[in-house]
Design a protein around this motif. Structure first.
Motif, mmCIF file in Angstrom:
data_model
loop_
_atom_site.group_PDB
_atom_site.id
_atom_site.type_symbol
_atom_site.label_atom_id
_atom_site.label_comp_id
_atom_site.label_asym_id
_atom_site.label_seq_id
_atom_site.Cartn_x
_atom_site.Cartn_y
_atom_site.Cartn_z
ATOM 1 N N CYS A 431 21.361 -45.745 69.133
ATOM 2 C CA CYS A 431 22.548 -46.559 69.397
ATOM 3 C C CYS A 431 23.840 -45.760 69.246
ATOM 4 N N GLY A 454 25.951 -47.407 65.544
ATOM 5 C CA GLY A 454 25.232 -48.547 66.077
ATOM 6 C C GLY A 454 24.011 -48.855 65.235
ATOM 7 N N CYS A 486 20.083 -52.675 70.593
ATOM 8 C CA CYS A 486 21.028 -52.462 69.503
ATOM 9 C C CYS A 486 21.659 -53.799 69.130
ATOM 10 N N ALA A 492 27.059 -49.953 70.697
ATOM 11 C CA ALA A 492 25.893 -49.321 71.309
ATOM 12 C C ALA A 492 26.385 -48.203 72.209
ATOM 13 N N THR A 512 26.240 -47.911 77.791
ATOM 14 C CA THR A 512 24.916 -48.177 77.253
ATOM 15 C C THR A 512 24.037 -48.835 78.304
ATOM 16 N N GLY A 515 20.810 -50.378 75.144
ATOM 17 C CA GLY A 515 21.414 -50.804 73.888
ATOM 18 C C GLY A 515 21.997 -52.193 73.975
#
Length: 595
Positions: A431, A454, A486, A492, A512, A515
């Protein structure tokens, strides 16, 4: 429960604000339903020192818009003609990235660069009303023909002397291209760039590719200066080194610049210019991570390896004369024990373990054209993973640096350590994290440690998400737990970051995939650790260009770009092709906040 890494910072003998103001945003909820997942949703209120101010997300343009006589985001070739896509249509980039605000005289401009191959930049003149709202009135591309075009510009910054400082990410492996005997031995990621020279990548030969594409032309910080007439003049700073430049960030001394390097087995670089306000010549350094802790995302003191001095003109002249990888280095295979033969030094950069020897007299060019390899050979750390944006905190005299993932070479004993020294030995955090770097009086980073990280989803969180009483306004519930790896109440894969001085507020944008299904921009109070989501983007988007302008003619602006909606994931959810166009805009206007 929210989790974060916060670190105390010692005060240093540099000016800091005596009393920080109080600033907080109205939060944006987690995108819990399909409608929210298709929208750009931004905070509608900021509270500053107890007073509320209405703010909103304001669109400057979407890619493909006609602005004056120009088409925003149309890619052009060396002759200024439209670049064609494989289907024969004109290529409108949806990969809008860093967008700056630049004042020149009594006029205001924005410069947007597009993360494409060939890359592109557009300069747009902006009109302002009495309330600070901005509207583009004209746009035109920036000419990079003197440099063989622009390559994959990613993040950026604005220099203290108010120029646009851009980047070129993921330059090609020159050793691979020189050694290839067929096109299929070269990464086809490089092929679309030949369109800049009018070549069709689907029909080219290996010789035609090599004639059209010199890998050493790309991978440098770029600088755009706006003239009094509103023209954009481009430069590439070859003296600052060739890496996967995420961005270069100039410190208040107007000489020191930090250069972040994106990808796997990358380094952190510091450039010190010969003259303030002039990045055309200087000395380059690479960081060595000397680990002091493996807790969380790790901590270290930093040593700096001197990579030598260079100037733009000399390096560019060598590039245009056709210098090749084999002109710079002798090569040898690694021994079975991972060592190199006498006279050769090991490198674990560029995705491979190598034994290299710089040819006599080629040290300067090796340091600027194969910067990551050279730094690894000299003992610097090239084990970082997905190094992203950076920003300076004048309140604490610190530099913040985003790491989208803490993985691979950063893990202890990963296969990416082969050919290196295994300097970084921390646990994986997919993350990502933001690090805080302490600076001395010369703006040299002396140490590095985690600020906020994260939080990978735990078994307990997955079970909570399946509970029928789960509240989707604040938590991942039901199917949401399957597409967010995440914690949705944490960051994230942090990418672009910017700091709001005087208010202890760090802005963190996400890039991301797994995530978070919907990328967000966050505000972090660096003292309390409180995170507030302030913008949510549509499916498959990336947040780019989070950048704070505390006072532009009496108003503050937080730039925020939404790149390639539906383009990185959830492509099947795109209902209307027009929805895939990028958004270039800002959150605000704020009152001026440059106290």
């Amino acid at each position: 429960m929210r989790s974060h890494l916060l670190t105390a910072t010692a005060l240093i003998a540099l000016p800091v604000l005596a009393h920080a103001g109080d600033l907080s945003f109205a939060p944006v909820p987690f995108a819990a339903d399909d409608a929210a997942k298709r929208a750009v949703v931004a905070t509608d209120k900021v509270t500053i020192d107890g007073k509320d101010f209405p703010i909103a997300y304001h669109l400057l343009a979407r890619t493909g818009d006609k602005i004056g006589d120009g088409t925003f985001a149309l890619l052009t070739d060396a002759k200024g003609n439209p670049v064609k896509s494989a289907d024969g249509s004109e290529h409108i980039s949806v990969d809008a990235d860093f967008t700056s605000l630049i004042r020149k005289g009594d006029k205001l401009y924005s410069i947007t660069h597009f993360e494409s191959r060939p890359g592109s930049m557009y300069i747009s003149e902006l009109a302002r009303d009495a309330d600070g709202n901005l509207t583009p009135v004209s746009t035109k591309p920036v000419n990079f023909s003197a440099f063989g075009g622009l390559w994959v510009p990613c993040a950026g910054s604005v220099t203290p002397w108010e120029t646009h400082l851009g980047s070129e990410e993921y330059p090609a492996d020159a050793r691979e291209i020189e050694a290839a005997t067929a096109l299929d031995q070269i990464d086809d990621y490089d092929f679309p760039m030949v369109r800049y020279q009018g070549l069709d990548p689907a029909k080219m030969t290996l010789d035609e590719f090599r004639a059209a594409y010199n890998p050493y032309r790309y991978g440098f910080p770029t600088e755009i200066t706006v003239s009094d007439a509103g023209d954009a003049m481009a430069a590439k700073h070859f003296s600052m080194g060739r890496v996967a430049v995420e961005l270069a960030n100039v410190m208040p001394d107007q000489k020191t610049a930090y250069i972040s390097d994106d990808g796997t087995n990358v380094g952190l670089f510091r450039f010190v210019a010969d003259k303030a306000g002039d990045l055309s010549a200087g000395t380059l350094y690479a960081a060595k991570w000397v680990q002091t802790s493996d807790e969380g995302v790790g901590a270290a003191t930093l040593e700096w390896i001197d990579l030598g001095h260079a100037d733009d003109a000399t390096v560019q002249a060598a590039i245009e004369k056709g210098v090749k990888f084999s002109d710079l280095f002798e090569t040898a295979d690694l021994n079975e024990d991972g060592s190199c033969a006498e006279g050769f030094a090991a490198s674990n950069a560029e995705g491979r373990a190598e034994c290299l020897k710089v040819k006599p007299g080629m040290e300067m060019l090796a340091s600027r054209l194969e910067t990551r390899r050279y730094a690894s050979m000299m003992g610097a750390t090239t084990e970082f993973r997905k190094m992203e944006g950076s920003t300076y905190d004048a309140d604490k005299h610190a530099l913040y640096l985003a790491m989208s993932e803490v993985s691979k070479g950063m893990e202890d004993g990963g296969k990416q350590d082969k050919g290196g020294r295994n300097d970084i030995r921390v646990a994986k955090n997919a993350c990502g994290a933001v690090y805080q770097l302490s600076l001395d009086d010369s703006f040299t980073a002396t140490s590095m440690k985690g600020l906020v990280a994260g939080i990978p989803m735990t078994k307990e969180q997955e079970e909570k998400a399946a509970d029928p009483s789960c509240d989707p306004a604040h938590n991942m519930c039901g199917d949401a737990a399957k597409v967010n790896t995440c914690d949705i109440n944490g960051i994230a894969n942090p990418d672009n970051i910017t700091y709001m001085p005087g208010y202890n507020t760090l802005i963190i944008g996400e890039d991301t995939g797994e995530g978070h299904q919907n990328d967000a921009i966050w505000a972090l109070n660096t003292d309390s650790g409180k995170l507030t989501r302030i913008l949510s983007t549509p499916y498959g988007s990336e947040t780019t260009s989070a950048y704070w302008y505390p006072n532009v003619d009496g108003h503050g602006y937080l730039m925020a770009v939404v790149q390639h909606p539906y383009g990185e994931s959830d492509e099947d959810k795109l209902a209307d092709p027009a929805d895939a166009r990028a958004y270039v805009g800002y959150i605000g206007p704020f009152p001026a906040l440059d106290k």
